[in-house]
Design a protein around this motif. Structure first.
Motif, PDB file in Angstrom:
ATOM      1  N   ASP A  36      44.856-105.912  19.009  1.00 55.58           N
ATOM      2  CA  ASP A  36      43.899-105.002  18.853  1.00 55.58           C
ATOM      3  C   ASP A  36      43.181-104.269  20.070  1.00 55.58           C
ATOM      4  O   ASP A  36      43.111-103.073  20.102  1.00 55.58           O
ATOM      5  N   LYS A  37      42.820-105.151  20.858  1.00 53.01           N
ATOM      6  CA  LYS A  37      42.113-104.776  22.166  1.00 53.01           C
ATOM      7  C   LYS A  37      42.986-103.726  23.068  1.00 53.01           C
ATOM      8  O   LYS A  37      42.586-102.891  23.290  1.00 53.01           O
ATOM      9  N   VAL A  38      44.235-104.441  23.143  1.00 56.73           N
ATOM     10  CA  VAL A  38      45.452-103.497  23.803  1.00 56.73           C
ATOM     11  C   VAL A  38      45.510-102.342  23.227  1.00 56.73           C
ATOM     12  O   VAL A  38      45.316-101.133  23.932  1.00 56.73           O
ATOM     13  N   LEU A  39      45.694-102.126  21.864  1.00 49.18           N
ATOM     14  CA  LEU A  39      45.820-101.135  21.191  1.00 49.18           C
ATOM     15  C   LEU A  39      44.780 -99.918  21.311  1.00 49.18           C
ATOM     16  O   LEU A  39      44.965 -98.778  21.572  1.00 49.18           O
ATOM     17  N   SER A  40      43.639-100.461  21.080  1.00 41.02           N
ATOM     18  CA  SER A  40      42.295 -99.745  21.265  1.00 41.02           C
ATOM     19  C   SER A  40      42.146 -99.258  22.716  1.00 41.02           C
ATOM     20  O   SER A  40      41.723 -98.027  22.886  1.00 41.02           O
ATOM     21  N   ARG A  41      42.596 -99.957  23.537  1.00 43.11           N
ATOM     22  CA  ARG A  41      42.404 -99.634  25.012  1.00 43.11           C
ATOM     23  C   ARG A  41      43.367 -98.588  25.530  1.00 43.11           C
ATOM     24  O   ARG A  41      43.182 -97.506  26.045  1.00 43.11           O
ATOM     25  N   LEU A  42      44.714 -98.608  24.859  1.00 46.48           N
ATOM     26  CA  LEU A  42      45.571 -97.594  25.037  1.00 46.48           C
ATOM     27  C   LEU A  42      45.436 -96.428  24.340  1.00 46.48           C
ATOM     28  O   LEU A  42      45.450 -95.174  25.024  1.00 46.48           O
ATOM     29  N   GLU A  43      44.700 -96.325  23.181  1.00 43.35           N
ATOM     30  CA  GLU A  43      44.354 -95.302  22.214  1.00 43.35           C
ATOM     31  C   GLU A  43      43.423 -94.526  23.125  1.00 43.35           C
ATOM     32  O   GLU A  43      43.446 -93.090  23.224  1.00 43.35           O
ATOM     33  N   ASN A  44      42.529 -95.260  23.777  1.00 37.82           N
ATOM     34  CA  ASN A  44      41.045 -94.854  24.474  1.00 37.82           C
ATOM     35  C   ASN A  44      41.845 -93.715  25.558  1.00 37.82           C
ATOM     36  O   ASN A  44      41.310 -92.855  25.782  1.00 37.82           O
ATOM     37  N   LYS A  45      42.608 -94.531  26.385  1.00 33.20           N
ATOM     38  CA  LYS A  45      43.097 -94.013  27.462  1.00 33.20           C
ATOM     39  C   LYS A  45      44.079 -92.638  27.219  1.00 33.20           C
ATOM     40  O   LYS A  45      43.844 -91.692  27.770  1.00 33.20           O
ATOM     41  N   MET A  46      44.767 -92.821  26.295  1.00 35.17           N
ATOM     42  CA  MET A  46      45.745 -91.753  25.613  1.00 35.17           C
ATOM     43  C   MET A  46      44.975 -90.612  25.008  1.00 35.17           C
ATOM     44  O   MET A  46      45.448 -89.346  25.162  1.00 35.17           O
ATOM     45  N   SER A  47      43.916 -90.885  24.585  1.00 31.19           N
ATOM     46  CA  SER A  47      43.049 -89.964  23.886  1.00 31.19           C
ATOM     47  C   SER A  47      42.613 -88.861  24.918  1.00 31.19           C
ATOM     48  O   SER A  47      42.170 -87.641  24.529  1.00 31.19           O
ATOM     49  N   GLY A  48      42.437 -89.294  26.082  1.00 32.03           N
ATOM     50  CA  GLY A  48      41.939 -88.653  27.092  1.00 32.03           C
ATOM     51  C   GLY A  48      42.983 -87.436  27.564  1.00 32.03           C
ATOM     52  O   GLY A  48      42.745 -86.275  28.147  1.00 32.03           O
ATOM     53  N   ILE A  49      44.403 -87.547  26.904  1.00 32.34           N
ATOM     54  CA  ILE A  49      45.264 -86.551  27.380  1.00 32.34           C
ATOM     55  C   ILE A  49      45.031 -85.401  26.432  1.00 32.34           C
ATOM     56  O   ILE A  49      45.271 -85.646  25.242  1.00 32.34           O
ATOM     57  N   LYS A  50      45.031 -84.049  26.943  1.00 33.52           N
ATOM     58  CA  LYS A  50      45.087 -82.882  26.123  1.00 33.52           C
ATOM     59  C   LYS A  50      46.473 -82.503  26.258  1.00 33.52           C
ATOM     60  O   LYS A  50      46.824 -81.695  25.477  1.00 33.52           O
ATOM     61  N   THR A  51      47.068 -82.083  27.349  1.00 37.45           N
ATOM     62  CA  THR A  51      48.295 -81.599  27.924  1.00 37.45           C
ATOM     63  C   THR A  51      49.025 -82.620  28.544  1.00 37.45           C
ATOM     64  O   THR A  51      48.400 -83.484  29.345  1.00 37.45           O
ATOM     65  N   LEU A  52      50.359 -82.624  28.435  1.00 37.32           N
ATOM     66  CA  LEU A  52      51.255 -83.520  29.297  1.00 37.32           C
ATOM     67  C   LEU A  52      52.442 -82.753  29.474  1.00 37.32           C
ATOM     68  O   LEU A  52      53.061 -82.153  28.825  1.00 37.32           O
ATOM     69  N   TYR A 138      48.725 -95.046  17.872  1.00 34.43           N
ATOM     70  CA  TYR A 138      49.774 -96.153  17.593  1.00 34.43           C
ATOM     71  C   TYR A 138      49.048 -96.901  16.295  1.00 34.43           C
ATOM     72  O   TYR A 138      49.871 -97.487  15.664  1.00 34.43           O
ATOM     73  N   THR A 139      47.777 -96.736  16.003  1.00 30.69           N
ATOM     74  CA  THR A 139      47.141 -97.242  14.852  1.00 30.69           C
ATOM     75  C   THR A 139      47.770 -96.620  13.515  1.00 30.69           C
ATOM     76  O   THR A 139      47.963 -97.378  12.752  1.00 30.69           O
ATOM     77  N   GLN A 140      48.213 -95.335  13.730  1.00 26.38           N
ATOM     78  CA  GLN A 140      48.961 -94.445  12.749  1.00 26.38           C
ATOM     79  C   GLN A 140      50.251 -95.238  12.332  1.00 26.38           C
ATOM     80  O   GLN A 140      50.649 -95.504  11.157  1.00 26.38           O
ATOM     81  N   LEU A 141      50.817 -95.614  13.594  1.00 28.17           N
ATOM     82  CA  LEU A 141      52.313 -96.344  13.308  1.00 28.17           C
ATOM     83  C   LEU A 141      52.165 -97.828  12.740  1.00 28.17           C
ATOM     84  O   LEU A 141      53.091 -98.244  12.116  1.00 28.17           O
ATOM     85  N   MET A 142      50.969 -98.214  12.870  1.00 29.06           N
ATOM     86  CA  MET A 142      51.081 -99.703  12.243  1.00 29.06           C
ATOM     87  C   MET A 142      51.103 -99.573  10.880  1.00 29.06           C
ATOM     88  O   MET A 142      51.264-100.760  10.267  1.00 29.06           O
ATOM     89  N   LYS A 143      50.930 -98.452  10.312  1.00 28.69           N
ATOM     90  CA  LYS A 143      51.074 -98.615   8.676  1.00 28.69           C
ATOM     91  C   LYS A 143      52.510 -98.924   8.353  1.00 28.69           C
ATOM     92  O   LYS A 143      52.967 -99.148   7.206  1.00 28.69           O
ATOM     93  N   GLU A 144      53.369 -98.300   9.273  1.00 27.82           N
ATOM     94  CA  GLU A 144      54.845 -98.590   9.241  1.00 27.82           C
ATOM     95  C   GLU A 144      55.434 -99.561   9.804  1.00 27.82           C
ATOM     96  O   GLU A 144      56.690-100.036   9.626  1.00 27.82           O
TER      97      GLU A 144
END
Lengths: 223, 801
Positions: A36-52, A138-144
């Motif tokens: 949970d910690k890792v996923l939340s950390r990753l999502e946090n970091k990736m949420s800052g990405i607006k374009t790639l 990734y939290t979305q993906l955790m449903k599946e």
């Protein structure tokens, strides 16, 4: 005396197994907290990405082909919905995804095909997964998927589809390796039930840079 | 001697009175007892024109199981919670919804299982591939054709979605199944709702709503059962956490809400009317025997119900409701007789003098309702019989029964209040007063005519839906969350045998596709043809894939596939399963996927099977399908727009027809009774203005004229013609029977009865109330004000005024 020793042994076994179960549960819980910690950390970091914008090298080892196929191209992402998948080698192909439509073009036909996602639920399910992998939700993906933390530093996650999910028909597992700075994905490895594998290596990744609007336009090339 | 004679005559009179009272009591008692043996029904078909198309369509919509489903839109209200929480609650809710109220809850699919079912279904490709497709395939089994196919497959496998399409391509390199998948695509997108499947659940695009479809064993028409069902569901929904709310969409809710609104309206209007009638009684009658006047309509309703049932199998509740209103008119006859007796010095003279206008008034009203016998609507014919019986009985009661009990009393003072009422000072001459009244009356008439020209007719059945606004709000919110298209039109194939129904449905589908294309037609035939066709297809498939052809294809795929790096055995799964699914006897309905689709298109009823096809409810489609349907007698079309149009047309035709008959009958009857053309015109003045005002008030109130409104207008014509006739008699003969008082009291009681409907929340009751109230008020005022004034200025020899 014999009886007593037997009872003692049985008790010992019971105590050991209780302790083993407790340890196992404890490890699972720790893993869950860690994940949970890792996923939340990753999502946090990736949420800052607006374009790639990133280059990719895709290697497909499929039973249908004699040899491994290597595709090279570029991926563009503009959150929340836009995604462009441009292949340069060995064929020229582009796919642009907006909120509800997908436009595809290929060199051979030189035709643009538009698909409405709302009218094609199956296609939407497939493409939706792709969007989720690339955008880091990734939290979305955790449903599946059930998620296993393979490594904390650098982060490596293994996604195994839940038995009732759509993906369970085809996918055995998806392993996602992140860059050291955890800003974006380094590599995705997809193992299919059929034994086929697809790996996707991201290279030359640029975050939050302006994207040329022409990227989102798919049109036939005038020859 | 004279004393003896007088005593004898008194005794004879007493015996006559006793006999009259006995006869009436016996009739009423028998009628009340008879009411317990009468069969009633609440079928709205009685109120529809005897047009086979309309009745069949309405019956289909009522009987098909579409209306026995309840849809729940479960909404996540708090952003602190996620889709996962929403899904969890949907799963929990579905687990507590049990029979007997809820027989099935359809809220999720196993995506994995669905995909397996889908692929299992694709196995039956040989049965589903027609001659044309095989010819097309044949033309591709050559070097160029295979090259282009392989190129396409190569591209597809390397595309981002290739991972999911590769297994399919391996079993179907020629793309035969792709066509079938395209058809399936159409089925899933033609549900009318914008649904995405997430984690196996039906979610809205924003992920904040989940859809649940409940099947219930409680039919919509079962009011008692519906109430229990909704209470059951409400209780279950109470267990949901505060961050979840539910929009319930169900026909049951409409039935119950309409029932509740009408009940509360009846309570309110009855209370208001009771108070108003009590006040009328207290201020104007002050006589316990006056209660008999109010009892006459009740007795006449009982007689009409019992006697009508002798001629009719079943009596419609709606007709009794309307008939009771009409019977209310007959209270007027009692009021006239009552007032005349209390105003006149001699009872016999009073009854004799008032009898003529009362009979004339009742005959014109009977004449108007007799026009309903010519109607195409069976309910209207029932109404005519019911109304005429109740009017005749009321008339008899008023003339023979009532006088037995009523005596003249000196303290009846209200006569003076109305008979010599004037708002003008004595210095203004009568002629000037009359001119002023006629001027105002003309302005009123012109205004009423102006607005009545703007009246529109509305045949939409929805306007009678007086459900609670919360129900409409929930439906609006549902539409917002899930989209939802316009209701499609339906073609129904009705047969005893299922296979025959499927076959006819297939023939129709093929014809329709030739003319309209397959884009917007959703038919079971496009996915699953009849057994006959499937057998032919399977046989053709086996004959097509000869050993030589298979070998040729293998060689071509192998040779041309090299250029694209395809493995030698890349398409082996295709050849392995080539002849699979050619057995038509296998029960494929075990396939959950096909079963769900079949449930939508194939319906079972007591007469047999109905296979339905959906298409847009548009003129071009309706025309073509109507042509096709004509050639197949076992089929019929159900189009909500067409029903509405046909109803509108039939009712308009009905209105014109009945209006013409009434318009002819009313002046003829009035002319026969009054024997003077000018008096006839005068007697009809309140009718003209009453109708014009009733029609004129509708556009002003933002309402449209509807079928019950037409009935209200007919009642209005009957009442206003009575007022006109009474006032003309009063003017012509000048009888001292308190006519103005009687007309005032009659109008007052009717205005109270109709005026209370203005407090009704139900649109149907309100529209009838506003039509009757306005028309009656205008008709009454013009009868007591305009009629005497016009009479004095236009007709000489005035005796009364």
């Amino acid at each position: 005396m014999i009886k007593l020793s037997q009872i003692f042994i049985v008790l010992l076994i019971i105590l050991m197994s209780i302790s083993a179960i407790a340890q196992e549960t404890d490890t699972e819980a720790k893993n869950k907290i860690g994940l949970d910690k890792v996923l939340s950390r990753l999502e946090n970091k990736m949420s800052g990405i607006k374009t790639l914008k990133t280059g990719f090298v895709q290697e497909k080892e499929l039973a249908v082909f004699n040899n491994k196929i290597v595709l090279k191209g570029t991926v563009y992402i503009e959150k929340p919905y836009r995604l462009a998948w441009l292949v340069n080698k060995p064929l020229k192909y582009s796919m642009v995804m907006s909120e509800d439509t997908i436009s595809q073009w290929d060199e051979d036909t030189n035709k643009v095909q538009k698909i409405s996602l709302s009218k094609n639920p199956a296609f939407e399910a497939v493409i939706g997964q792709m969007r989720e992998w690339f955008s880091g939700t990734y939290t979305q993906l955790m449903k599946e998927y059930n998620v296993i933390l393979l490594s904390d530093k650098p982060v490596s996650l293994k996604f195994v589809p839940k038995p009732a999910s759509f993906a369970a028909n085809v996918i055995k597992s998806v392993t996602v390796d992140f860059r050291k700075d955890e800003q974006y994905i380094n590599k995705i490895l997809i193992e299919e039930k059929s034994g086929d594998t697809t790996s996707l290596l991201f290279v030359d990744t640029h975050l939050n840079i302006p994207i040329d609007p022409a990227v989102w336009r798919v049109a036939p090339i005038v020859r | 001697m004279s004393d003896n004679l007088s005593l004898k005559s008194e005794n004879i009179n007493k015996t006559k009175k006793l006999l009259t009272v006995c006869i009436f009591f016996i009739i009423i008692t028998i009628s009340i007892a008879g009411m317990f043996f009468v069969s009633f029904d609440n079928n709205m078909e009685t109120m529809l024109p005897e047009n086979g198309e309309i009745i069949r369509s309405m019956r289909f919509l009522r009987e098909s199981d579409f209306s026995d489903k309840i849809i729940l839109s479960v909404k996540l209200n708090d952003s602190a919670y996620s889709e996962i929480d929403l899904i969890k609650e949907v799963d929990r809710l579905s687990s507590i919804l049990k029979p007997s109220f809820i027989t099935d809850v359809f809220y999720s699919v196993s995506e994995n299982e669905s995909a397996k079912d889908l692929f299992d279904f694709l196995k039956y490709l040989p049965q589903l591939t027609g001659k044309g497709t095989l010819e097309k395939i044949d033309s591709l089994i050559n070097t160029e054709g295979i090259k282009s196919i392989l190129q396409k497959n190569y591209r597809q496998i390397l595309s981002p979605s290739g991972m999911f399409s590769t297994p399919l391509i391996r079993t179907d390199p020629l793309g035969l199944k792709t066509g079938l998948l395209g058809k399936l695509q159409k089925f899933s997108s033609s549900t009318g709702y914008d649904v995405i499947i997430n984690n196996g659940h039906f979610l809205s695009r924003d992920g904040k709503h989940a859809l649940m479809i409940l099947k219930t064993s409680v039919p919509v028409s079962d009011g008692f059962g519906s109430r229990k069902l909704i209470a059951y569901l409400d209780k279950k929904l109470e267990s949901l956490p505060p961050y979840i709310s539910v929009d319930m969409i169900s026909a049951h809710l409409h039935t119950l809400s309409n029932e509740d609104v009408i009940k509360s309206d009846i309570k309110l209007t009855t209370t208001i009317a009771s108070i108003a009638f009590f006040l009328v009684f207290l201020f104007f009658f002050r006589d316990i025997k006056a209660i008999l006047v109010f009892m006459i309509p009740l007795a006449s309703i009982a007689v009409a119900i019992s006697l009508s049932s002798v001629f009719l199998d079943k009596l419609s509740y709606f007709i009794i409701g309307m008939g009771a209103t009409i019977a209310g008119i007959s209270i007027d006859y009692g009021i006239h007789v009552y007032t005349a007796i209390r105003c006149c010095s001699n009872k016999t003279d009073a009854v004799k003098q008032v009898a003529k206008p009362v009979i004339a008034g009742s005959l014109t009203t009977i004449g108007i309702f007799a026009a309903f016998f010519f109607s195409d609507v069976s309910g209207y014919r029932q109404l005519a019989l019911f109304s005429i019986i109740s009017i005749i009985f009321s008339l008899l009661c008023s003339l023979y029964f009532l006088p037995v009990f009523i005596e003249r009393k000196d303290e009846y003072k209200i006569k003076g209040l109305f008979e010599s009422f004037s708002i003008f000072p004595k210095s203004v001459s009568e002629k000037t007063q009359d001119k002023i009244w006629i001027f105002f009356w003309a302005i009123l008439m012109i205004t009423a005519l102006f607005f009545s020209s703007k009246t529109v007719f509305d045949s939409d059945i929805k306007q009678f839906d007086g459900s609670n606004p919360q129900i409409f709000k929930a439906e609006e919110s549902f539409q917002k969350a899930w989209g939802g298209k316009e209701n499609p039109a339906i073609l129904v194939v009705s047969e005893k045998d299922l296979e025959k129904a499927i076959y006819v449905n297939e023939l129709i589908y093929n014809e329709a596709v030739k003319k309209l294309g397959n884009e917007n037609i959703s038919s079971f035939a496009s996915l699953w043809p009849s057994e006959k066709t499937r057998t032919e297809n399977a046989l053709r498939w086996n004959n097509f894939w000869t050993k030589e052809k298979v070998l040729k294809l293998r060689k071509l795929l192998s040779k041309e596939g090299k250029a694209y790096n395809f493995a030698e055995n890349a398409f082996e799964p295709f050849f392995e399963h080539l002849y699979e699914g050619t057995d038509v006897s296998v029960d494929v309905i075990k396939n959950e996927f096909l079963k769900r689709i079949k449930e939508r298109f194939v319906l079972k009823n007591e007469k047999g099977w109905q296979v339905i096809t959906f298409f847009p409810d548009e003129e071009s489609y309706i025309t073509e399908f109507a042509k096709i349907s004509k050639a197949h007698p076992e089929t019929f079309l159900v189009s909500r727009k067409s029903i509405s149009k046909a109803l509108s047309k039939a009712i308009s035709h009905e209105i014109i027809y009945l209006s013409i008959i009434a318009a002819l009958l009313l002046p003829i009857l009035t002319m026969i009774l009054l024997k003077d053309i000018r008096l006839t015109i005068l007697a009809l003045i309140p009718v003209f203005i009453g109708v014009a005002a009733a029609l004129g008030v509708l556009p002003v109130a933002g309402l449209a004229l509807n079928a019950p409104g037409i009935l209200a207008v007919m009642i209005l014509v009957g009442l206003c013609s009575d007022y006109g006739i009474f006032m003309v008699y009063k003017c012509r003969y000048g009888h001292n029977t308190g006519t103005v008082t009687a007309v005032f009291l009659a109008a007052l009681t009717t205005l109270i009865g109709t005026g209370v409907l203005l407090f009704a929340k139900h649109p149907l009751l309100f529209s009838i109330g506003i039509t009757l109230f306005t028309g009656l008020l205008a008709g009454f005022l013009s009868s007591v004000i305009a009629v005497p004034s016009i009479y004095r200025l236009w007709i000489k020899g005035n005796k009364g005024y």
